[in-house]
Scaffold this motif. Structure first.
Motif, short mmCIF file in Angstrom:
data_model
loop_
_atom_site.label_atom_id
_atom_site.label_comp_id
_atom_site.label_asym_id
_atom_site.label_seq_id
_atom_site.Cartn_x
_atom_site.Cartn_y
_atom_site.Cartn_z
N ASP A 50 0.84 -1.20 0.00
CA ASP A 50 0.00 0.00 0.00
C ASP A 50 0.87 1.25 0.00
O ASP A 50 1.99 1.24 0.48
CB ASP A 50 -0.91 0.11 1.23
N GLY A 51 0.32 2.31 -0.50
CA GLY A 51 1.01 3.59 -0.46
C GLY A 51 2.09 3.70 -1.51
O GLY A 51 2.33 2.80 -2.31
N ALA A 52 2.73 4.86 -1.46
CA ALA A 52 3.81 5.13 -2.41
C ALA A 52 5.08 4.43 -1.97
O ALA A 52 5.25 4.07 -0.82
CB ALA A 52 4.04 6.64 -2.48
N GLY A 53 5.96 4.26 -2.89
CA GLY A 53 7.26 3.66 -2.58
C GLY A 53 7.26 2.16 -2.80
O GLY A 53 6.25 1.55 -3.16
N PRO A 54 8.42 1.57 -2.54
CA PRO A 54 8.57 0.13 -2.78
C PRO A 54 7.82 -0.71 -1.74
O PRO A 54 7.49 -0.22 -0.66
CB PRO A 54 10.09 -0.07 -2.65
N ALA A 55 7.59 -1.95 -2.08
CA ALA A 55 6.97 -2.89 -1.15
C ALA A 55 7.92 -3.13 0.02
O ALA A 55 9.14 -3.08 -0.12
CB ALA A 55 6.67 -4.20 -1.86
N ARG A 56 7.33 -3.34 1.20
CA ARG A 56 8.14 -3.59 2.40
C ARG A 56 7.54 -4.78 3.14
O ARG A 56 6.34 -5.02 3.10
CB ARG A 56 8.10 -2.37 3.33
N ARG A 57 8.43 -5.50 3.82
CA ARG A 57 7.98 -6.60 4.66
C ARG A 57 7.45 -6.04 5.97
O ARG A 57 8.13 -5.28 6.64
CB ARG A 57 9.12 -7.57 4.98
N CYS A 58 6.24 -6.46 6.34
CA CYS A 58 5.66 -6.06 7.62
C CYS A 58 5.69 -7.28 8.54
O CYS A 58 5.24 -8.36 8.16
CB CYS A 58 4.23 -5.57 7.42
#
Length: 125
Positions: free
Chosen positions: A65-73
Motif C-alpha cells: 500500500d502507499g507510495a514507494g517500494p513494497a516492504r515486509r511487515c
C-alpha cells in the motif's frame, strides 16, 4: 550501553515492538531508538528478524500500500508471544542481578571513600 550487550537483546526488544504494533524493518529501527537503542546496524536488525521468522516467532508479509517500494511487515505469532514472555522473565531476573551489583558497588565506593585510603604514590615528608 555498549553495542555488544545491546546486540544480544535485540530479540526481546524487537519482539516487544512487534507485539505493541506490527511494523517493517526501518520502522522498527526508528522505534528501537525511542527505547534508547541507537546506532544499531540495519543489517543486524534484519538478520535478527529473519532469525525470529525462522523460529516462527514472527511472520512477515509484503506490504504494497502507499507510495514507494513494497516492504515486509512483521507480525508476532503465538510462539513469539510465548518467547517474549520467556524473555521478560529472564530480563526481570537479569535486572535484579544487575541492580544488586550496582547497589553493592555504590556501597563499596562509599566505604572506600570513608576509609580515607592513602595514595601509595603520595610524597611522604
Amino acid at each position: 550501553m555498549p553495542g555488544r550487550e545491546l546486540r544480544g537483546l535485540l530479540h526481546p526488544f524487537l519482539l516487544l515492538l512487534i507485539f505493541e504494533r506490527p511494523g517493517h524493518g526501518y520502522d522498527l529501527i526508528e522505534r528501537l531508538e525511542t527505547m534508547g537503542v541507537s546506532d544499531v546496524e540495519p543489517g543486524h536488525v534484519y538478520r535478527v528478524l529473519r532469525g525470529l521468522e525462522r523460529d516462527r516467532s514472527v511472520i512477515s508479509a509484503w506490504e504494497t500500500d502507499g507510495a514507494g517500494p513494497a516492504r515486509r511487515c512483521y507480525t508476532l505469532t503465538a510462539q513469539g508471544h510465548d518467547d517474549l514472555r520467556s524473555w521478560v522473565t529472564h530480563l526481570t531476573y537479569l535486572n535484579q542481578v544487575v541492580d544488586a551489583c550496582v547497589r553493592r558497588s555504590a556501597d563499596a565506593f562509599e566505604r572506600a571513600a570513608g576509609v580515607g585510603r592513602r595514595d601509595p604514590y603520595a610524597v611522604r615528608g
